[in-house]
Design a protein around this motif. Structure first.
Motif, mmCIF file in Angstrom:
data_model
loop_
_atom_site.group_PDB
_atom_site.id
_atom_site.type_symbol
_atom_site.label_atom_id
_atom_site.label_comp_id
_atom_site.label_asym_id
_atom_site.label_seq_id
_atom_site.Cartn_x
_atom_site.Cartn_y
_atom_site.Cartn_z
ATOM 1 N N VAL A 187 -14.242 -31.983 -44.737
ATOM 2 C CA VAL A 187 -14.507 -31.278 -45.997
ATOM 3 C C VAL A 187 -14.581 -29.753 -45.819
ATOM 4 N N PRO A 188 -15.271 -29.254 -44.773
ATOM 5 C CA PRO A 188 -15.335 -27.788 -44.633
ATOM 6 C C PRO A 188 -13.950 -27.145 -44.586
ATOM 7 N N LEU A 189 -13.003 -27.831 -43.967
ATOM 8 C CA LEU A 189 -11.646 -27.279 -43.863
ATOM 9 C C LEU A 189 -10.971 -27.271 -45.244
ATOM 10 N N VAL A 190 -11.199 -28.320 -46.011
ATOM 11 C CA VAL A 190 -10.653 -28.361 -47.376
ATOM 12 C C VAL A 190 -11.236 -27.199 -48.183
ATOM 13 N N VAL A 191 -12.538 -26.992 -48.023
ATOM 14 C CA VAL A 191 -13.195 -25.908 -48.765
ATOM 15 C C VAL A 191 -12.636 -24.564 -48.312
ATOM 16 N N GLU A 192 -12.430 -24.430 -47.017
ATOM 17 C CA GLU A 192 -11.902 -23.166 -46.489
ATOM 18 C C GLU A 192 -10.517 -22.881 -47.065
ATOM 19 N N LYS A 193 -9.691 -23.921 -47.146
ATOM 20 C CA LYS A 193 -8.306 -23.717 -47.581
ATOM 21 C C LYS A 193 -8.183 -23.593 -49.093
ATOM 22 N N MET A 194 -9.045 -24.264 -49.844
ATOM 23 C CA MET A 194 -8.850 -24.329 -51.292
ATOM 24 C C MET A 194 -9.979 -23.724 -52.110
ATOM 25 N N GLY A 195 -11.090 -23.381 -51.438
ATOM 26 C CA GLY A 195 -12.251 -22.876 -52.163
ATOM 27 C C GLY A 195 -11.988 -21.540 -52.848
ATOM 28 N N GLY A 196 -11.051 -20.757 -52.306
ATOM 29 C CA GLY A 196 -10.753 -19.463 -52.909
ATOM 30 C C GLY A 196 -10.217 -19.630 -54.315
ATOM 31 N N ALA A 197 -9.299 -20.568 -54.493
ATOM 32 C CA ALA A 197 -8.695 -20.771 -55.811
ATOM 33 C C ALA A 197 -9.566 -21.673 -56.687
ATOM 34 N N TYR A 198 -10.346 -22.542 -56.064
ATOM 35 C CA TYR A 198 -11.166 -23.492 -56.824
ATOM 36 C C TYR A 198 -12.614 -23.395 -56.353
ATOM 37 N N PRO A 199 -13.337 -22.363 -56.814
ATOM 38 C CA PRO A 199 -14.672 -22.083 -56.272
ATOM 39 C C PRO A 199 -15.660 -23.228 -56.484
ATOM 40 N N GLU A 200 -15.372 -24.147 -57.420
ATOM 41 C CA GLU A 200 -16.287 -25.272 -57.620
ATOM 42 C C GLU A 200 -16.465 -26.062 -56.321
ATOM 43 N N LEU A 201 -15.434 -26.045 -55.471
ATOM 44 C CA LEU A 201 -15.519 -26.755 -54.191
ATOM 45 C C LEU A 201 -16.617 -26.163 -53.314
ATOM 46 N N VAL A 202 -16.713 -24.846 -53.331
ATOM 47 C CA VAL A 202 -17.660 -24.167 -52.455
ATOM 48 C C VAL A 202 -19.081 -24.557 -52.841
ATOM 49 N N GLY A 203 -19.367 -24.498 -54.143
ATOM 50 C CA GLY A 203 -20.718 -24.805 -54.597
ATOM 51 C C GLY A 203 -21.110 -26.250 -54.355
ATOM 52 N N GLU A 204 -20.134 -27.132 -54.317
ATOM 53 C CA GLU A 204 -20.449 -28.563 -54.246
ATOM 54 C C GLU A 204 -20.250 -29.144 -52.852
ATOM 55 N N GLN A 205 -19.955 -28.278 -51.875
ATOM 56 C CA GLN A 205 -19.589 -28.790 -50.554
ATOM 57 C C GLN A 205 -20.598 -29.801 -50.000
ATOM 58 N N GLY A 206 -21.885 -29.453 -50.078
ATOM 59 C CA GLY A 206 -22.905 -30.329 -49.504
ATOM 60 C C GLY A 206 -22.892 -31.696 -50.168
ATOM 61 N N ARG A 207 -22.805 -31.690 -51.479
ATOM 62 C CA ARG A 207 -22.828 -32.946 -52.219
ATOM 63 C C ARG A 207 -21.586 -33.774 -51.896
ATOM 64 N N VAL A 208 -20.442 -33.087 -51.806
ATOM 65 C CA VAL A 208 -19.192 -33.789 -51.510
ATOM 66 C C VAL A 208 -19.284 -34.458 -50.143
ATOM 67 N N GLU A 209 -19.759 -33.702 -49.168
ATOM 68 C CA GLU A 209 -19.859 -34.267 -47.814
ATOM 69 C C GLU A 209 -20.788 -35.478 -47.813
ATOM 70 N N ALA A 210 -21.933 -35.333 -48.476
ATOM 71 C CA ALA A 210 -22.912 -36.429 -48.462
ATOM 72 C C ALA A 210 -22.326 -37.675 -49.128
#
Ligand code: ATP
Ligand code: MG
Length: 892
Positions: free
Chosen positions: A344-367
């Motif tokens: 997940v961190p890699l997905v966030v790194e690659k796509m979080g810039g264009a889709y910031p919702e990923l960044v905010g939800e990273q912890g929840r997504v991983e869990a």
């Protein structure tokens, strides 16, 4: 040297190109479809259906705008089994689109597409490689392609409504709504991908060589119900629209000239990480498992970040299937522990810039992913047991029935390959033909149930339950209870039985299982009857109060009329601790922060609790400590917890906290803690309207700890907290980790703070010392100023002092340049060191046209570096200081 454009750069260029053509750039809509015709957003145009039908093109925060451009995240899961196998299909794709609502039409759409693809300023693709298809009756598109753009007729093909109409076959079959002919643009990837020709494509319509990259749709019709005799009705829309979609993953593959999208700059790091985690190298298309995992993790992460929870219906079910497919492939790679969440961190790194919702939800997504992986690995183990049981009943040389292999696949997520591998150990083969048949049957069923237009996969379930009475729930007091099976449901149909190995939903007359609601998760556990057993994986209920137990039958067979015993898993006790703790947390927050605190959402699970509430600021450490202390006081007081049903008016009169905006019936359940704790001169109590399950006494909660406090929306904060065993485990783990850190620093926990402060002071002093040494080094090399002045040269009408130093960087390099300007009396000072290049210009020189930034650019280019800056000061990182100084002669 600049490499090929990255995916992010291509996305940005596209949006920028269309901005330059007067388009308004809007953010992506969620992957959750904006309208109920599909579960997920499947195309860039979907959020704009109202505008295509003539609604005003006004968007919040902007005025009227008839031209819009977006990068839209889309989910396409129709053919998920092929993702990983084909070179061009993703389940999550980013669709770049430009849209016109009654403004420009075909000419602009096609000529701009061509300009964007071929102009060196934009994508710079070779025009000779581009091909196009058009709708057979679209003469207008034909003219534009051949006459205005100059595409040779030999690179154009005409197709019918099955290929070049959007939605396909809309005239004859629907759906109703905006539709029209389209023109698709293809890129010829060359003979390495196949020796077919463009003319062949007219027949084959499938090619690895000719890759469709862009579809330009011309929605000019409103498809309506056919006339009585069946003739299609295509009414002219009041104005003509443009809807285009280009797949970002595909265009990136072409622009970066890589074999397929798994080798582009977004996917390559993902497959490499899969290789690293599994210890199995990625070897291109034959590494199917790497590809599936890398591709699916993007989709699952994005959809969870968009707010979809894994479940057994609708979107949550689709995502669960995708995640399980990825898990299965991880398993095939030999991974036996939850692993996917680590991507997940890699997905966030690659796509979080264009889709910031990923960044905010990273912890929840991983869990969420991790929890599902754990569950799934357990299911797989269940499958292995079942398979071993089946195999030990067969003799060597026998064949395992294909239906069994399919059941293992369908219920336990067992891939055929794995079944074959295990069977081989017993000398048993698998009837693959029967397996394929069973799979085909199941897929047909699924397709029938998920046609374009259906909003929920199991949309029929509620109808299938019609006529059943509300279930009697006895689980507040008992965790075991008997009940009669009233109905069995699967895929929206009532079933006559559920055999061993199958999944479905069970309705009982009476149940101890709590159904998901009020923030509390549904119970898990088992159903038992003489000769049989089923695992309950989740419990939900319909608005009419019919409880659905989502089960996998492990032994025997379930039939209506059977008496079964429901046994709720011990995890429920952990859920109860978290639920009562949630009430106490709520009361404590109101006491500490003020009665402005209102609950805005909550999640109560065996592992943790989450509580959202209205409050404008982060909590201070003192406030959190006060909240924790208050809850602990309740726990130590060991008050009784009671619940009672009463008329809503009575509950309000008794001061029970009701949730804002929540609808309650006439009779409500009130959960009270029988005692208050003192805080700031008042007594704090807890009494809430609640239908959830709770502990008997507050002492049952045990330990309580707040583990995070974060912002989730404007004015809404989210606290996560743990109770009981989960809390002590968390604290213990932190303590151990802090202990290990102290050990590394050769001290104990008690000495840790002092030790770190000491180290910080040392580090600061060492930094100051280094700076001092560098300054001295610079000064020594400059020879006190006199020597430096001799290197002043006249260049382009300026006096330029140049100097080469070594071992100097940053501040000291700039300081040395100031000094050189001073001592030499020059207009410009140039200092090159092995660590960098600095140019400074006097005010006077700048007013006469000197530009340090431009000069640095030229010198750095000659010295293998890059840099720039202001007219009076600029710097660069370089590799070769001598070359930089040599270039001075020609830089003016
Ligand atoms: P194909 O025929 O290649 O499956 P499509 O005709 O279904 O694609 P459209 O619905 O026309 O695709 O979507 C517009 C563009 O979106 C396509 O030209 C392509 O670039 C991209 N696209 C569509 N589906 C996918 C997918 N599954 N994965 C990646 N890109 C896609
Ligand atoms: Mg297409």
């Amino acid at each position: 040297m600049t490499g090929p454009l990255t995916t992010a750069e291509i996305r940005e260029k596209y949006l920028h190109f269309f901005e330059s053509k007067g388009h308004l750039r809007l953010p992506s809509h969620s992957t959750i479809a904006p309208d109920p015709t599909t579960l997920f957003t499947v195309a860039g145009m979907q959020p704009f259906k109202p505008q295509f039908m003539g609604a005003p093109a006004k968007f919040p925060g902007h005025g009227e705008n008839k031209r819009v451009t977006t990068a839209q995240k889309c989910l396409r899961v129709g053919d998920i089994e092929n993702v990983g196998r084909t070179l061009r299909h993703c389940s999550l794709l980013e669709m770049l689109g430009n849209f016109s609502f009654g403004d420009y039409f075909k000419r602009e759409a096609l000529t701009w597409a061509w300009e964007f693809l071929t102009s060196p300023e934009w994508m710079g693709l070779d025009p000779e490689k581009l091909h196009a298809t058009i709708y057979q009756e679209d003469e207008e598109a034909f003219q534009i392609w051949t006459q205005e753009i100059g595409l040779p007729e030999s690179r154009l093909l005409r197709f019918g409504a099955d290929e070049n109409f959007w939605p396909a076959d809309a005239p004859k079959e629907g759906p109703n709504g905006p539709c029209g002919p389209c023109s698709e643009i293809f890129y010829d990837r060359g003979p390495a991908y196949g020796d077919d020709t463009w003319a062949d494509y007219a027949q084959t319509r499938e090619s690895a060589r000719y890759l469709e990259i862009w579809n330009c749709v011309f929605p000019q019709y409103d498809r309506q119900d056919p006339a009585e005799d069946g003739t299609p009705v295509l009414a002219d829309l009041p104005f003509k629209n443009i809807d285009t979609g280009m797949g970002l993953e595909r265009i990136a593959t072409v622009v970066q000239d890589v074999y397929d999208f798994y080798s582009n700059d977004v996917f390559r790091p993902l497959v490499e990480r899969v290789a690293e985690l599994s210890g199995k190298p990625y070897e291109g298309p034959q590494s199917l498992s790497h590809r599936v995992v890398a591709e699916h993790i993007r989709s699952v992460s994005m959809v969870i970040a968009d707010g979809v929870a894994l479940s057994n219906t609708g979107r949550g079910y689709v995502i669960r299937k995708i995640l399980r497919r990825a898990s299965r492939h991880a398993y095939l790679l030999g991974l036996r522990e939850p692993t996917l969440y680590k991507l997940v961190p890699l997905v966030v790194e690659k796509m979080g810039g264009a889709y910031p919702e990923l960044v905010g939800e990273q912890g929840r997504v991983e869990a969420a992913i991790r929890a599902e992986e754990e569950r799934f690995l357990k299911t797989l183990e269940g499958g292995i047991q079942r398979l071993n049981g089946l195999l030990s009943g067969l003799s060597r040389g026998a064949s395992l029935p294909g239906e069994e292999a399919f059941l293992l696949y369908d219920t336990y997520g067992f891939p055929l390959d794995l079944t074959k591998e295990i069977a081989e150990e017993y000398g048993v083969t698998v009837d693959e033909a029967r397996y394929a048949e069973s799979l085909e049957n199941a897929q047909e069923l699924a397709r029938a149930g998920s046609k374009y237009g259906k909003s929920e996969l199991f949309g029929g379930t509620q109808e299938a339950l019609g006529g059943l009475p509300a279930t009697e729930f006895v689980g507040y007091d008992e965790l075991e209870a008997g009940g009669e099976v009233l109905a069995l449901v699967g895929a929206g149909e009532r079933l006559s039985h559920l055999p061993a190995g199958s999944e479905g939903a069970v309705v009982l007359s009476r149940t101890p299982f709590y159904a998901e609601g009020g923030g509390e998760v549904g119970d898990t556990g088992t159903l038992e009857w003489p000769g049989g057993r089923a695992a309950v994986r989740d419990t939900r209920k319909t608005p009419a109060g019919v409880f659905l137990h989502d089960v996998v039958v492990e032994e025997g067979e379930l039939r209506p009329g059977l008496e079964v015993r429901g046994v709720v898993s011990g995890e429920r006790r952990a859920t109860e601790r978290h639920h009562t703790a949630t009430h106490l947390l709520h009361a404590a927050l109101r006491a500490v922060l003020g009665s402005g605190v209102r609950q805005a959402g909550s999640l109560v699970a065996p592992e943790r609790l989450r509580f959202d509430f209205s409050h404008g600021a982060a909590l201070s450490a003192d406030e959190i400590a006060a909240v924790e202390r208050l809850v602990s006081r309740w726990v130590s007081a060991n008050f009784a917890v009671s619940w009672q049903e009463m008329p809503i008016e009575a509950a309000k009169a008794a001061g029970a906290t009701a949730l804002f905006g929540e609808k309650y019936g006439d009779t409500v359940r009130v959960v009270s803690v029988e005692g208050g704790v003192p805080f700031g001169g008042q007594t704090v109590t807890s009494k809430e309207l609640c239908g959830g399950a709770h502990v008997r006494r507050t002492g049952d909660i045990g330990a309580f700890v707040v583990v995070s406090d974060e912002n989730v929306a404007a004015g809404v904060r989210r606290i996560e907290a743990l109770a009981g065993e989960a809390a002590t485990a968390w604290v213990r783990e932190r303590l151990h980790s802090a202990g290990r850190v102290a050990g590394l620093l050769n001290t104990g926990l008690d000495g840790l703070e002092a030790r770190v402060q000491g180290l910080q002071a040392q580090l600061k002093a060492a930094g100051q010392e280094t700076a001092q040494v560098r300054r001295q080094l610079a000064e020594a090399q400059m020879g006190g100023g006199g020597g430096a002045a001799q290197q002043v040269r006249e260049l382009g009408g300026f006096k330029v002092a140049a100097l080469r130093l070594s071992g100097i960087e940053g501040n000291e390099l700039r300081g040395a340049a100031d000094k050189l300007l001073d001592t030499s009396g020059a207009d410009l000072a140039v200092i090159a060191s092995d660590k960098g290049l600095v140019v400074k210009a006097t005010k006077d020189a700048v007013s006469r046209g000197a530009h340090a930034g431009q000069l640095v650019g030229k010198l750095a280019a000659a010295a293998g570096g890059k840099g720039g800056g202001r007219p009076d000061m600029a710097q660069a990182g370089i590799q070769d200081p001598a070359a930089a100084l040599e270039a001075l002669g020609t830089a003016f």
